[in-house]
Design an enzyme around this catalytic site. Structure first.
Site, PDB file in Angstrom:
ATOM      1  N   LYS A   1      -5.376  -8.648  11.750  1.00  0.00           N
ATOM      2  CA  LYS A   1      -5.334  -7.200  11.542  1.00  0.00           C
ATOM      3  C   LYS A   1      -6.733  -6.737  11.138  1.00  0.00           C
ATOM      4  CE  LYS A   1      -3.071  -3.632   8.739  1.00  0.00           C
ATOM      5  NZ  LYS A   1      -2.043  -3.369   7.719  1.00  0.00           N
TER       6      LYS A   1
ATOM      7  N   ARG B   1      -1.775   6.637   7.999  1.00  0.00           N
ATOM      8  CA  ARG B   1      -1.890   6.813   6.545  1.00  0.00           C
ATOM      9  C   ARG B   1      -1.320   8.147   6.099  1.00  0.00           C
ATOM     10  NH1 ARG B   1      -7.575   3.462   5.857  1.00  0.00           N
ATOM     11  NH2 ARG B   1      -6.574   1.512   6.518  1.00  0.00           N
TER      12      ARG B   1
ATOM     13  N   CYS C   1       0.797  -1.228   0.000  1.00  0.00           N
ATOM     14  CA  CYS C   1       0.000   0.000   0.000  1.00  0.00           C
ATOM     15  C   CYS C   1       0.833   1.285   0.000  1.00  0.00           C
ATOM     16  CB  CYS C   1      -0.998   0.000   1.152  1.00  0.00           C
ATOM     17  SG  CYS C   1      -0.270  -0.279   2.764  1.00  0.00           S
TER      18      CYS C   1
ATOM     19  N   LYS D   1      -3.588  -6.484  15.715  1.00  0.00           N
ATOM     20  CA  LYS D   1      -3.516  -5.049  15.415  1.00  0.00           C
ATOM     21  C   LYS D   1      -4.907  -4.545  15.073  1.00  0.00           C
ATOM     22  CE  LYS D   1      -1.429  -1.791  12.180  1.00  0.00           C
ATOM     23  NZ  LYS D   1      -0.644  -1.573  10.986  1.00  0.00           N
TER      24      LYS D   1
HETATM   25 ZN   LIG Z   1      -0.954  -2.309   3.348  1.00  0.00          ZN
END
Ligand SMILES: [Zn+2]
Length: 324
Positions: A196, A206, A122, A249
């Site tokens: 997660k 992010r 990501c 998480k």
């Molecule tokens: Zn990721």
């Protein structure tokens, strides 16, 4: 032997007694400190939603790592912010990528410091998803595995001690384990982000990793916050596929999951005290609404009490200073 024979307060009378009967103690050995490595030079860019956290270029890592080592923190977890993003995350498995360069630099200068690398796409994809996106906009699980394996291998080649896949694709732990073993990296450990959750607590991260999805969300691969039996299944699978360390998480809103996992499995268990958990404490403290040090230690102790052996936390250095 109820009251007045039994008086629970007897053992709370003073600090020495409380210390003697304390069930959980934090240690600097428990901590992993996450770092964000950005391409370029001379960069130390503050992450506004995470006071005290920076995006650092490789040349600026030195003092941060030295301080981390001086505090006795045994491990860092590296995330990369590349110069170029594309649909297939090419920079993720580039042997000269930002994370690979950082790993080489750290292992060269501080060979005793454990270097763990986040393995995910990501941060490196232009669409911000953790996998390969198909023409119809879904995430292609099996096509993603090959890229994750290349990324993990590239990190291992650079010298990473542990690779930590955080993507939540099915079958990736086995796929990565096999790829590492086939290339002579049988000793590189895998820490699986096994359970997660698709959590709102990742918001500040992010910003730090510049990895927000450009469309949709991550609910087709990350777990539903309402489920905990499913977490046990996820962890069972990752262990069967060869995970050396398992992880839950986020941590704070998932202490029950940590406790259940601890009950059931004997693998070392990590918990990620995520960006939103950090930001909440920092923001409240900045307003004078909470005592930051006290809350930090209470939160970290709670995560350990729930059953985590290892805590990944942006508070690692501040907590280490207090424990010192
Ligand atoms: Zn990721």
């Amino acid at each position: 032997m109820a009251f007045p024979i039994t008086r629970m307060r007897r053992l709370r009378k003073n600090e020495a007694l409380r210390r003697m009967v304390r069930e959980t103690s934090l240690s600097v050995d428990d901590f992993i400190y996450p770092l964000f490595v950005v391409y370029g030079e001379n960069k130390k860019i503050p992450v506004t939603s995470m006071p005290g956290v920076y995006q650092l270029s490789c040349d600026m890592l030195e003092s941060e790592i030295q301080e981390t080592v001086d505090l006795g923190i045994p491990a860092v977890l590296l995330f990369g912010i590349p110069e170029n993003k594309d649909a297939v995350a090419s920079s993720a498995y580039d042997d000269n990528g930002v994370v690979q360069q950082a790993v080489r630099l750290i292992k060269d200068r501080w060979p005793e410091l454990l270097v763990i690398t986040d393995v995910c796409l990501c941060e490196y994809t232009d669409h911000g998803h953790c996998g390969v996106v198909t023409g119809t906009g879904t995430i292609d699980n099996d096509a993603t595995l090959e890229l994750l394996a290349q990324e993990a291998l590239s990190h291992a080649k650079a010298g990473a001690d542990i690779v930590a896949p955080s993507d939540m694709m099915d079958g990736r732990i086995g796929y990565i384990r096999e790829a590492l073993d086939a290339s002579g990296f049988a000793d590189t450990a895998v820490m699986a982000y096994a359970a997660k959750y698709a959590s709102g607590f990742y918001g500040p991260f992010r910003e730090a990793a510049e990895s927000a999805p450009q469309f949709g969300d991550r609910k087709t691969y990350q777990m539903d916050p309402a489920n905990s039996r499913e977490a046990l299944r996820e962890i069972e699978l990752d262990i069967a596929e060869g995970a050396d360390i398992i992880m839950v998480k986020p941590a704070l809103a998932y202490l029950d999951v940590i406790a259940r996992v601890r009950e059931r499995f004997n693998h070392p268990l990590a918990a990620y005290n995520v960006s939103g958990e950090y930001a909440m404490v920092k923001a409240a403290a900045a307003n004078g609404w909470l005592d930051e040090e006290r809350i930090m230690m209470e939160v970290l102790t709670a995560i350990k009490r729930a059953g985590a052996d290892i805590i990944i936390t942006y508070f690692a250095r501040e907590a280490a200073r207090l424990l010192g």
